[in-house]
Design an enzyme around this catalytic site. Structure first.
Site, mmCIF file in Angstrom:
data_model
loop_
_atom_site.group_PDB
_atom_site.id
_atom_site.type_symbol
_atom_site.label_atom_id
_atom_site.label_comp_id
_atom_site.label_asym_id
_atom_site.label_seq_id
_atom_site.Cartn_x
_atom_site.Cartn_y
_atom_site.Cartn_z
ATOM 1 N N ASP A 195 -11.010 2.678 3.800
ATOM 2 C CA ASP A 195 -11.212 1.080 3.732
ATOM 3 C C ASP A 195 -12.602 0.720 3.371
ATOM 4 O O ASP A 195 -13.131 -0.261 3.084
ATOM 5 C CB ASP A 195 -10.742 0.282 5.056
ATOM 6 C CG ASP A 195 -9.616 -0.278 4.862
ATOM 7 O OD1 ASP A 195 -9.203 -0.704 3.798
ATOM 8 O OD2 ASP A 195 -8.729 -0.655 5.957
ATOM 9 N N GLN A 210 -4.684 -1.788 9.513
ATOM 10 C CA GLN A 210 -4.711 -3.146 8.858
ATOM 11 C C GLN A 210 -5.312 -4.486 9.551
ATOM 12 O O GLN A 210 -5.035 -4.368 10.964
ATOM 13 C CB GLN A 210 -3.244 -3.598 8.568
ATOM 14 C CG GLN A 210 -3.159 -4.798 7.657
ATOM 15 C CD GLN A 210 -3.504 -4.440 6.326
ATOM 16 O OE1 GLN A 210 -3.730 -3.553 5.924
ATOM 17 N NE2 GLN A 210 -3.704 -5.894 5.553
ATOM 18 N N LYS A 261 0.698 -1.376 -0.109
ATOM 19 C CA LYS A 261 -0.004 0.079 -0.011
ATOM 20 C C LYS A 261 0.810 1.197 -0.017
ATOM 21 O O LYS A 261 0.598 2.252 -0.693
ATOM 22 C CB LYS A 261 -1.027 0.072 0.985
ATOM 23 C CG LYS A 261 -2.057 -1.096 1.116
ATOM 24 C CD LYS A 261 -3.061 -1.173 2.402
ATOM 25 C CE LYS A 261 -3.757 -2.390 2.216
ATOM 26 N NZ LYS A 261 -4.636 -2.670 3.345
HETATM 27 N N1 LIG Z 1 -7.758 -2.841 6.702
HETATM 28 C C1 LIG Z 1 -7.663 -3.573 5.730
HETATM 29 N N2 LIG Z 1 -7.290 -5.076 6.128
HETATM 30 C C2 LIG Z 1 -7.168 -6.115 5.131
HETATM 31 C C3 LIG Z 1 -7.684 -5.910 3.991
HETATM 32 C C4 LIG Z 1 -8.220 -4.540 3.650
HETATM 33 O O1 LIG Z 1 -8.826 -4.433 2.507
HETATM 34 N N3 LIG Z 1 -8.096 -3.661 4.597
HETATM 35 N N4 LIG Z 1 -7.769 -7.025 2.956
HETATM 36 C C5 LIG Z 1 -6.949 -8.035 3.081
HETATM 37 C C6 LIG Z 1 -5.499 -7.996 2.797
HETATM 38 N N5 LIG Z 1 -5.154 -6.920 1.726
HETATM 39 C C7 LIG Z 1 -5.499 -5.762 2.088
HETATM 40 O O2 LIG Z 1 -4.990 -5.240 3.048
HETATM 41 C C8 LIG Z 1 -4.313 -7.396 0.545
HETATM 42 C C9 LIG Z 1 -4.436 -8.848 0.164
HETATM 43 C C10 LIG Z 1 -3.665 -8.971 -0.908
HETATM 44 C C11 LIG Z 1 -2.958 -8.028 -1.694
HETATM 45 C C12 LIG Z 1 -2.279 -8.425 -2.817
HETATM 46 O O3 LIG Z 1 -1.618 -7.469 -3.385
HETATM 47 N N6 LIG Z 1 -2.010 -9.588 -3.322
HETATM 48 C C13 LIG Z 1 -1.138 -9.966 -4.429
HETATM 49 C C14 LIG Z 1 0.122 -11.018 -3.760
HETATM 50 C C15 LIG Z 1 0.867 -10.269 -2.702
HETATM 51 C C16 LIG Z 1 1.683 -11.382 -2.009
HETATM 52 O O4 LIG Z 1 2.492 -11.685 -2.559
HETATM 53 O O5 LIG Z 1 1.249 -11.842 -0.839
HETATM 54 C C17 LIG Z 1 -1.849 -10.771 -5.455
HETATM 55 O O6 LIG Z 1 -2.822 -11.207 -5.050
HETATM 56 O O7 LIG Z 1 -1.232 -10.873 -6.510
HETATM 57 C C18 LIG Z 1 -3.140 -6.739 -1.324
HETATM 58 C C19 LIG Z 1 -3.877 -6.517 -0.147
HETATM 59 C C20 LIG Z 1 -6.954 -8.549 4.900
HETATM 60 N N7 LIG Z 1 -6.703 -7.346 5.624
#
Ligand SMILES: Nc1nc2c(c(=O)[nH]1)N[C@@H](CN(C=O)c1ccc(C(=O)N[C@@H](CCC(=O)O)C(=O)O)cc1)CN2
Length: 295
Positions: A119, A96, A52
């Site tokens: 969020d 988070q 982020k």
């Molecule tokens: N406050 C928040 N917490 C959480 C959220 C949220 O939207 N707000 N969502 C999830 C986790 N999340 C964001 O925070 C999130 C998950 C995955 C990715 C992402 O870029 N995934 C990549 C792989 C990254 C890696 O190597 O691990 C992909 O899918 O290609 C970004 C954000 C729970 N918590």
């Protein structure tokens, strides 16, 4: 089978955000500012917050990461949130998730000023979303809707089956897909752990959104031919095969489901990347004051 490519779509939308941000900064003399609070040192959360922050920089935002030890009290965390709520130089604030067990995520979410809740988790934003009023939409469902729009997928009249009823994905996703909008206008079934005969329900889906948090949970025998399959799962497992020391799995058994699907998101490279885009778009809106007037 076609891939809903999160990398391609997120790159394109981030370019647009960058241009809009430059115009905002030129006109206002300031950058949109996002603060992300991270409690503890969960590996996944560290990765997502770092991403982020990196993406904020990429599109021209200011970003601040505030870190707390896992032992921080709920009161101390909420006091910090209240301080940020009052700071006119901060547009967006996220905490988070998940939080350690001694901290109530609902109390923390409700402590955030809904005008900075980029969020989209605050009950005011969720209520306004349900009524189709201007609001911050939760980042992951927002990202999925942007992805469907990007590929021009016609969802009207389709039967969408959402697997999982979490506050941050499943429930808001079911509302957005049912809404009178484009994408939207689906007939929605929201399924969960107490759903009877889940396989029969999922087999009805023209669109399947898997957000249950279980590796390879949706198998080929649960998916009808031609379905659009959206995989929200990000299940991490330790692995000696990768440099990072872990491997990511979705909630969908991609290898066996993909041949049956008309469209499918991969993991990684799908919905996760769009979550970041949803957050960036909300933060820019917060800075511009287009959803809630500033001040
Ligand atoms: N406050 C928040 N917490 C959480 C959220 C949220 O939207 N707000 N969502 C999830 C986790 N999340 C964001 O925070 C999130 C998950 C995955 C990715 C992402 O870029 N995934 C990549 C792989 C990254 C890696 O190597 O691990 C992909 O899918 O290609 C970004 C954000 C729970 N918590």
């Amino acid at each position: 089978m076609n891939i809903l490519d999160g990398k391609e779509v997120s790159t394109k939308i981030k370019e647009d955000i960058k241009v809009e941000t430059a115009a905002f900064t030129a006109a206002s003399g300031r950058k949109p500012h996002l603060v992300a609070i991270l409690v503890g040192n969960d590996g996944g959360s560290e990765t997502y917050v770092a991403s982020k922050m990196r993406n904020c920089e990429l599109v021209g935002f200011e970003s601040t990461n505030i870190r707390y030890d896992v032992e921080v009290s709920e009161a101390e965390l909420i006091a910090k949130i209240q301080e940020i709520n009052k700071d006119p130089n901060i547009d967006g604030l996220i905490v988070q998730l998940p939080l350690p067990a001694h901290i109530d995520p609902d109390k923390v979410t409700e402590a955030i000023d809904h005008r900075k809740d980029v969020d989209g988790f605050h009950p005011i934003n969720l209520g306004r979303m349900q009524r189709n009023l201007p609001c911050f939409i939760p980042a992951t469902p927002y990202g999925i809707m942007l992805m469907l729009a990007h590929y021009g997928i016609d969802t009207a009249g389709k039967h969408a089956v959402v697997v999982g009823r979490s506050n941050i994905v499943g429930s808001p996703m079911s509302i957005l897909l049912a809404r009178n909008s484009n994408p939207g206008n689906c007939t929605v079934t929201l399924t969960h752990s107490k759903t009877k005969d889940l396989k029969t329900e999922v087999l009805r889906g023209d669109i399947i959104v898997a957000a249950i948090g279980k590796k390879n949970f949706v198998t080929a025998d649960m998916v009808k031919d031609g379905a659009i399959v959206i995989d929200v799962g990000i299940n991490r497992e330790n692995s000696t095969e990768t440099k990072s020391g872990f491997k990511l799995y979705g909630d969908v058994d991609f290898d066996n489901v993909a041949p049956k699907a008309s469209w499918i998101t991969p993991v990684p490279g799908g919905v996760g990347l769009m979550t970041i885009v949803g957050l960036l778009k909300n933060t820019l809106e917060a800075a511009k004051g287009t959803i809630y007037a500033k001040g």
